[in-house]
Design a protein around this motif. Structure first.
Motif, PDB file in Angstrom:
ATOM      1  N   VAL A  44      22.206   5.299  70.293  1.00 26.69           N
ATOM      2  CA  VAL A  44      21.943   4.141  69.429  1.00 26.69           C
ATOM      3  C   VAL A  44      22.422   2.867  70.118  1.00 26.69           C
ATOM      4  CG1 VAL A  44      22.532   3.027  67.230  1.00 26.69           C
ATOM      5  CG2 VAL A  44      22.020   5.477  67.294  1.00 26.69           C
ATOM      6  N   ARG A  45      23.606   2.934  70.727  1.00 27.58           N
ATOM      7  CA  ARG A  45      24.133   1.766  71.431  1.00 27.58           C
ATOM      8  C   ARG A  45      23.204   1.347  72.575  1.00 27.58           C
ATOM      9  NH1 ARG A  45      28.693  -1.274  72.235  1.00 27.58           N
ATOM     10  NH2 ARG A  45      29.850  -0.150  70.614  1.00 27.58           N
ATOM     11  N   ALA A  46      22.689   2.313  73.316  1.00 22.22           N
ATOM     12  CA  ALA A  46      21.813   1.997  74.444  1.00 22.22           C
ATOM     13  C   ALA A  46      20.565   1.263  73.976  1.00 22.22           C
ATOM     14  CB  ALA A  46      21.427   3.272  75.184  1.00 22.22           C
ATOM     15  N   VAL A  47      20.000   1.704  72.863  1.00 19.65           N
ATOM     16  CA  VAL A  47      18.811   1.038  72.311  1.00 19.65           C
ATOM     17  C   VAL A  47      19.169  -0.367  71.834  1.00 19.65           C
ATOM     18  CG1 VAL A  47      17.118   1.070  70.437  1.00 19.65           C
ATOM     19  CG2 VAL A  47      17.665   3.182  71.667  1.00 19.65           C
ATOM     20  N   ASN A  48      20.279  -0.483  71.118  1.00 17.14           N
ATOM     21  CA  ASN A  48      20.683  -1.781  70.578  1.00 17.14           C
ATOM     22  C   ASN A  48      20.978  -2.793  71.682  1.00 17.14           C
ATOM     23  OD1 ASN A  48      20.456  -1.030  67.890  1.00 17.14           O
ATOM     24  ND2 ASN A  48      22.575  -0.350  67.731  1.00 17.14           N
ATOM     25  N   GLU A  49      21.602  -2.316  72.756  1.00 16.02           N
ATOM     26  CA  GLU A  49      21.962  -3.231  73.840  1.00 16.02           C
ATOM     27  C   GLU A  49      20.731  -3.850  74.504  1.00 16.02           C
ATOM     28  OE1 GLU A  49      24.614  -0.971  76.303  1.00 16.02           O
ATOM     29  OE2 GLU A  49      26.390  -1.584  75.136  1.00 16.02           O
ATOM     30  N   LYS A  50      19.616  -3.157  74.445  1.00 15.88           N
ATOM     31  CA  LYS A  50      18.370  -3.725  74.984  1.00 15.88           C
ATOM     32  C   LYS A  50      17.928  -4.941  74.183  1.00 15.88           C
ATOM     33  CE  LYS A  50      16.588   0.636  76.876  1.00 15.88           C
ATOM     34  NZ  LYS A  50      15.507   1.642  76.803  1.00 15.88           N
ATOM     35  N   HIS A  51      18.386  -5.009  72.933  1.00 13.73           N
ATOM     36  CA  HIS A  51      18.033  -6.128  72.054  1.00 13.73           C
ATOM     37  C   HIS A  51      19.178  -7.120  71.893  1.00 13.73           C
ATOM     38  CE1 HIS A  51      14.371  -3.993  70.950  1.00 13.73           C
ATOM     39  NE2 HIS A  51      15.100  -2.909  70.733  1.00 13.73           N
ATOM     40  N   GLY A  52      20.237  -6.946  72.709  1.00 11.08           N
ATOM     41  CA  GLY A  52      21.350  -7.891  72.666  1.00 11.08           C
ATOM     42  C   GLY A  52      22.431  -7.577  71.662  1.00 11.08           C
ATOM     43  N   ASP A  53      22.351  -6.381  71.027  1.00  3.12           N
ATOM     44  CA  ASP A  53      23.345  -6.011  70.020  1.00  3.12           C
ATOM     45  C   ASP A  53      24.339  -5.016  70.598  1.00  3.12           C
ATOM     46  OD1 ASP A  53      22.548  -7.445  67.627  1.00  3.12           O
ATOM     47  OD2 ASP A  53      20.726  -6.249  67.706  1.00  3.12           O
ATOM     48  N   ASP A  54      25.625  -5.303  70.454  1.00  2.00           N
ATOM     49  CA  ASP A  54      26.650  -4.461  71.074  1.00  2.00           C
ATOM     50  C   ASP A  54      27.321  -3.535  70.061  1.00  2.00           C
ATOM     51  OD1 ASP A  54      27.885  -6.494  69.705  1.00  2.00           O
ATOM     52  OD2 ASP A  54      29.359  -6.936  71.252  1.00  2.00           O
ATOM     53  N   HIS A  55      26.556  -2.642  69.453  1.00  2.00           N
ATOM     54  CA  HIS A  55      27.141  -1.626  68.572  1.00  2.00           C
ATOM     55  C   HIS A  55      26.305  -0.357  68.653  1.00  2.00           C
ATOM     56  CE1 HIS A  55      24.273  -1.338  65.141  1.00  2.00           C
ATOM     57  NE2 HIS A  55      23.914  -2.523  65.554  1.00  2.00           N
ATOM     58  N   GLY A  56      26.917   0.754  68.276  1.00  2.00           N
ATOM     59  CA  GLY A  56      26.227   2.026  68.381  1.00  2.00           C
ATOM     60  C   GLY A  56      26.197   2.805  67.086  1.00  2.00           C
ATOM     61  N   VAL A  57      26.207   2.112  65.957  1.00  2.00           N
ATOM     62  CA  VAL A  57      26.201   2.779  64.658  1.00  2.00           C
ATOM     63  C   VAL A  57      24.793   2.713  64.050  1.00  2.00           C
ATOM     64  CG1 VAL A  57      27.186   2.828  62.336  1.00  2.00           C
ATOM     65  CG2 VAL A  57      28.621   2.196  64.280  1.00  2.00           C
ATOM     66  N   ASN A  58      24.272   3.867  63.687  1.00  2.00           N
ATOM     67  CA  ASN A  58      22.986   3.918  63.000  1.00  2.00           C
ATOM     68  C   ASN A  58      23.059   3.094  61.720  1.00  2.00           C
ATOM     69  OD1 ASN A  58      21.430   5.348  60.643  1.00  2.00           O
ATOM     70  ND2 ASN A  58      20.316   5.884  62.509  1.00  2.00           N
ATOM     71  N   LEU A  59      22.085   2.219  61.499  1.00  2.00           N
ATOM     72  CA  LEU A  59      22.173   1.294  60.367  1.00  2.00           C
ATOM     73  C   LEU A  59      22.038   2.002  59.023  1.00  2.00           C
ATOM     74  CD1 LEU A  59      20.190  -1.780  61.725  1.00  2.00           C
ATOM     75  CD2 LEU A  59      22.658  -1.393  61.692  1.00  2.00           C
ATOM     76  N   GLY A  60      21.345   3.129  58.999  1.00  2.00           N
ATOM     77  CA  GLY A  60      21.272   3.901  57.767  1.00  2.00           C
ATOM     78  C   GLY A  60      22.643   4.437  57.373  1.00  2.00           C
TER      79      GLY A  60
END
Length: 222
Positions: free
Chosen positions: A21-37
């Motif tokens: 999740v963190r790897a995907v988020n970091e591509k969009h500039g977000d530095d967290h790895g917690v599933n939003l659900g």
């Protein structure tokens, strides 16, 4: 029942950390790895807790700040607090949630909209444009739509990415919601060509304003 502490919340968020999740988020500039659900499930359990929300925000941790925005009382913040929070919210998801979940519901939203729209910081200005887009759709009375189109026409093409995206959304919303300005909005989009080649997944609407406007108007008429 004892109050939940910041340390307990941070510990729980740490257990929800997912490297994928963190790897995907970091591509969009977000530095967290917690599933939003899962994050929303934590918020649902905690319910509204303004004091805890403020303490979580102060940690500076992105996941904690997202949770804070879900459990806070949007109307409880003073204008200066929201202004400071926005200027600290440099990751896209925190920025978006702060504007959409909190500022829009706050009594100072209109004052902040006008102040932020003219701010020299393009990230702050993008929040002002997001609030303007909301008004275009829901409370257009009193807005100078022609004037907004003038600004968009002059500044959209060379605006920094985040501000450009917000201004482009406003352009599309004007064209979608206001028939008297639709032709001009489409014309501006066609001449500026902003986001024309933006990669759009199948079954999603392109953010290119002429296509976006036409598609949404078509759906409304179906």
């Amino acid at each position: 029942m004892e109050a939940t502490t910041v340390a307990e919340v941070l510990a729980e968020l740490a257990t929800l950390e997912d490297r994928k999740v963190r790897a995907v988020n970091e591509k969009h500039g977000d530095d967290h790895g917690v599933n939003l659900g899962r994050l929303r499930a934590v918020a649902k359990r905690l319910k509204t807790q303004q004091e805890l929300a403020c303490l979580l925000w102060e940690t500076g941790d992105t996941a904690a700040r997202l949770l804070a925005l879900l459990i806070c009382r949007p109307k409880a913040f003073e204008r200066a607090e929201l202004d400071a929070m926005l200027r600290e919210a440099r990751t896209p998801k925190v920025h978006d949630w702060l504007v959409n979940y909190v500022v829009k519901k706050n009594p100072h939203a209109e004052q902040l909209r006008m102040a932020w729209s003219a701010d020299p910081d393009p990230v702050v200005a993008s929040a002002g444009w997001a609030l303007t887009t909301d008004r275009v759709a829901k409370k257009p009375d009193g807005l100078d739509l022609a004037g907004l189109l003038d600004v968009i026409e002059a500044e959209l093409r060379d605006a920094p990415d985040r501000l450009q995206w917000a201004m482009n959304h406003c352009l599309a919303q004007i064209g979608i919601e206001h028939t008297g300005y639709r032709a001009r909005a489409i014309d501006i989009g066609e001449r500026l060509q902003v986001l024309r080649d933006y990669p759009t997944p199948p079954n999603c609407t392109s953010p290119y304003a002429p296509i976006w406007i036409s598609e949404m108007v078509r759906r409304q008429s179906d």
